[in-house]
Scaffold this motif. Structure first.
Motif, PDB file in Angstrom:
ATOM      1  N   HIS A 173       0.803  -1.231   0.000  1.00 39.38           N
ATOM      2  CA  HIS A 173       0.000   0.000   0.000  1.00 39.38           C
ATOM      3  C   HIS A 173       0.835   1.280   0.000  1.00 39.38           C
ATOM      4  O   HIS A 173       0.311   2.348  -0.302  1.00 39.38           O
ATOM      5  CB  HIS A 173      -0.942   0.022   1.206  1.00 39.38           C
ATOM      6  N   GLU A 204       3.056   2.617  -1.993  1.00 37.45           N
ATOM      7  CA  GLU A 204       3.140   3.364  -3.253  1.00 37.45           C
ATOM      8  C   GLU A 204       1.863   4.131  -3.580  1.00 37.45           C
ATOM      9  O   GLU A 204       1.911   5.167  -4.236  1.00 37.45           O
ATOM     10  CB  GLU A 204       3.476   2.418  -4.415  1.00 37.45           C
ATOM     11  N   ARG A 205       0.716   3.628  -3.124  1.00 36.75           N
ATOM     12  CA  ARG A 205      -0.559   4.244  -3.506  1.00 36.75           C
ATOM     13  C   ARG A 205      -1.229   5.005  -2.375  1.00 36.75           C
ATOM     14  O   ARG A 205      -2.328   5.522  -2.541  1.00 36.75           O
ATOM     15  CB  ARG A 205      -1.512   3.146  -3.998  1.00 36.75           C
ATOM     16  N   PHE A 262      -1.161   7.848  -1.074  1.00 31.77           N
ATOM     17  CA  PHE A 262      -1.609   9.230  -1.276  1.00 31.77           C
ATOM     18  C   PHE A 262      -2.528   9.384  -2.488  1.00 31.77           C
ATOM     19  O   PHE A 262      -2.938  10.498  -2.809  1.00 31.77           O
ATOM     20  CB  PHE A 262      -0.408  10.162  -1.418  1.00 31.77           C
ATOM     21  N   ASP A 263      -2.862   8.301  -3.173  1.00 29.20           N
ATOM     22  CA  ASP A 263      -3.751   8.370  -4.330  1.00 29.20           C
ATOM     23  C   ASP A 263      -5.177   8.698  -3.894  1.00 29.20           C
ATOM     24  O   ASP A 263      -5.669   8.136  -2.910  1.00 29.20           O
ATOM     25  CB  ASP A 263      -3.778   7.036  -5.091  1.00 29.20           C
ATOM     26  N   PRO A 264      -5.844   9.605  -4.613  1.00 27.38           N
ATOM     27  CA  PRO A 264      -7.240   9.908  -4.282  1.00 27.38           C
ATOM     28  C   PRO A 264      -8.110   8.650  -4.353  1.00 27.38           C
ATOM     29  O   PRO A 264      -7.946   7.820  -5.244  1.00 27.38           O
ATOM     30  CB  PRO A 264      -7.665  10.913  -5.358  1.00 27.38           C
ATOM     31  N   TYR A 315      -8.106   6.023  -2.749  1.00 27.60           N
ATOM     32  CA  TYR A 315      -7.478   4.757  -2.384  1.00 27.60           C
ATOM     33  C   TYR A 315      -7.543   4.615  -0.869  1.00 27.60           C
ATOM     34  O   TYR A 315      -7.100   5.495  -0.132  1.00 27.60           O
ATOM     35  CB  TYR A 315      -6.022   4.719  -2.846  1.00 27.60           C
ATOM     36  N   THR A 316      -8.132   3.552  -0.396  1.00 29.59           N
ATOM     37  CA  THR A 316      -8.220   3.332   1.038  1.00 29.59           C
ATOM     38  C   THR A 316      -8.062   1.855   1.361  1.00 29.59           C
ATOM     39  O   THR A 316      -8.417   1.004   0.551  1.00 29.59           O
ATOM     40  CB  THR A 316      -9.545   3.864   1.614  1.00 29.59           C
ATOM     41  N   ALA A 322      -4.860  11.887   0.444  1.00 29.17           N
ATOM     42  CA  ALA A 322      -4.749  12.577  -0.846  1.00 29.17           C
ATOM     43  C   ALA A 322      -4.857  14.088  -0.642  1.00 29.17           C
ATOM     44  O   ALA A 322      -4.114  14.868  -1.253  1.00 29.17           O
ATOM     45  CB  ALA A 322      -5.824  12.085  -1.812  1.00 29.17           C
ATOM     46  N   LYS A 368      -1.587  15.369   0.766  1.00 32.18           N
ATOM     47  CA  LYS A 368      -0.580  15.462  -0.302  1.00 32.18           C
ATOM     48  C   LYS A 368      -0.809  16.700  -1.178  1.00 32.18           C
ATOM     49  O   LYS A 368       0.146  17.427  -1.506  1.00 32.18           O
ATOM     50  CB  LYS A 368      -0.617  14.186  -1.157  1.00 32.18           C
ATOM     51  N   ASN A 377       1.832  19.770  -1.484  1.00 35.24           N
ATOM     52  CA  ASN A 377       2.327  20.198  -2.799  1.00 35.24           C
ATOM     53  C   ASN A 377       2.066  21.675  -3.022  1.00 35.24           C
ATOM     54  O   ASN A 377       2.934  22.406  -3.513  1.00 35.24           O
ATOM     55  CB  ASN A 377       1.693  19.376  -3.912  1.00 35.24           C
TER      56      ASN A 377
END
Length: 185
Positions: A129, A131-132, A134-136, A138-139, A152, A155, A159
């Motif tokens: 998990h 790598e992903r 911070f992906d919107p 994704y839980t 997300a 992050k 940024n």
């Protein structure tokens, strides 16, 4: 008396919610340029921890360490910095729950940046998990309250503030560690 204290606390929380909503509205509509504001890191840290305390189960405690009398300002709206920390603290809570444990929030000054470290004594982040994370949307959490947008959102804010964020597992004990690094004024 206890009832009056609870009513005052509810009023305080309601006022805070109104203020947050107004600040978010002004940021999203472009009427407030958050990059031109300067926010005390210590003040934002204390406010975020205070907001999270009522949301923690009794067996989870939170330890925080600010910059003391060496407080610095970060170029952002206070609500952005607070919400970033609230999201990380609540993520740590969810990782620990329903067990007992500790969440640590530590601010430290570096040469040209400040770091905010949020760590927990949960099970850590499974390798598949990382790598992903911070992906919107994704839980790894179950239930209807989980939408996969908390990290997300963190992050995106980091940024926007020209900072960095990393997620790792602790090496000395079980748990996860999120480190946010932001430039300061």
């Amino acid at each position: 008396d206890a009832e009056k204290t609870r009513i005052l606390r509810i009023q305080e929380i309601s006022q805070r919610a109104r203020t947050i909503q107004q600040q978010l509205d002004s940021i999203h509509t472009g009427t407030q340029d958050s990059q031109k504001q300067s926010t005390s890191l210590n003040e934002a840290l204390h406010s975020a921890v205070k907001a999270c305390l009522p949301l923690l189960p009794p067996k989870i405690r939170i330890n925080s360490s600010d910059l003391g009398d060496k407080d610095i300002n970060v170029r952002c709206a206070q609500i952005e910095l607070e919400q970033l920390m609230v999201n990380l603290i609540l993520n740590a809570r969810d990782a620990i729950s329903p067990n007992s444990g500790t969440i640590s929030v530590v601010a430290a000054r570096k040469q040209k940046s400040v770091s905010i470290t949020v760590s927990d004594t949960g099970p850590g982040i499974p390798a598949q998990h990382i790598e992903r994370i911070f992906d919107p949307f994704y839980t790894t959490k179950m239930g209807t309250q989980r939408n996969g947008f908390g990290l997300a959102s963190v992050k995106l804010t980091v940024n926007k503030l020209k900072g960095t964020i990393t997620a790792n597992n602790l090496t000395t004990q079980e748990g996860a560690c999120f480190v946010v690094s932001l430039p300061f004024d």
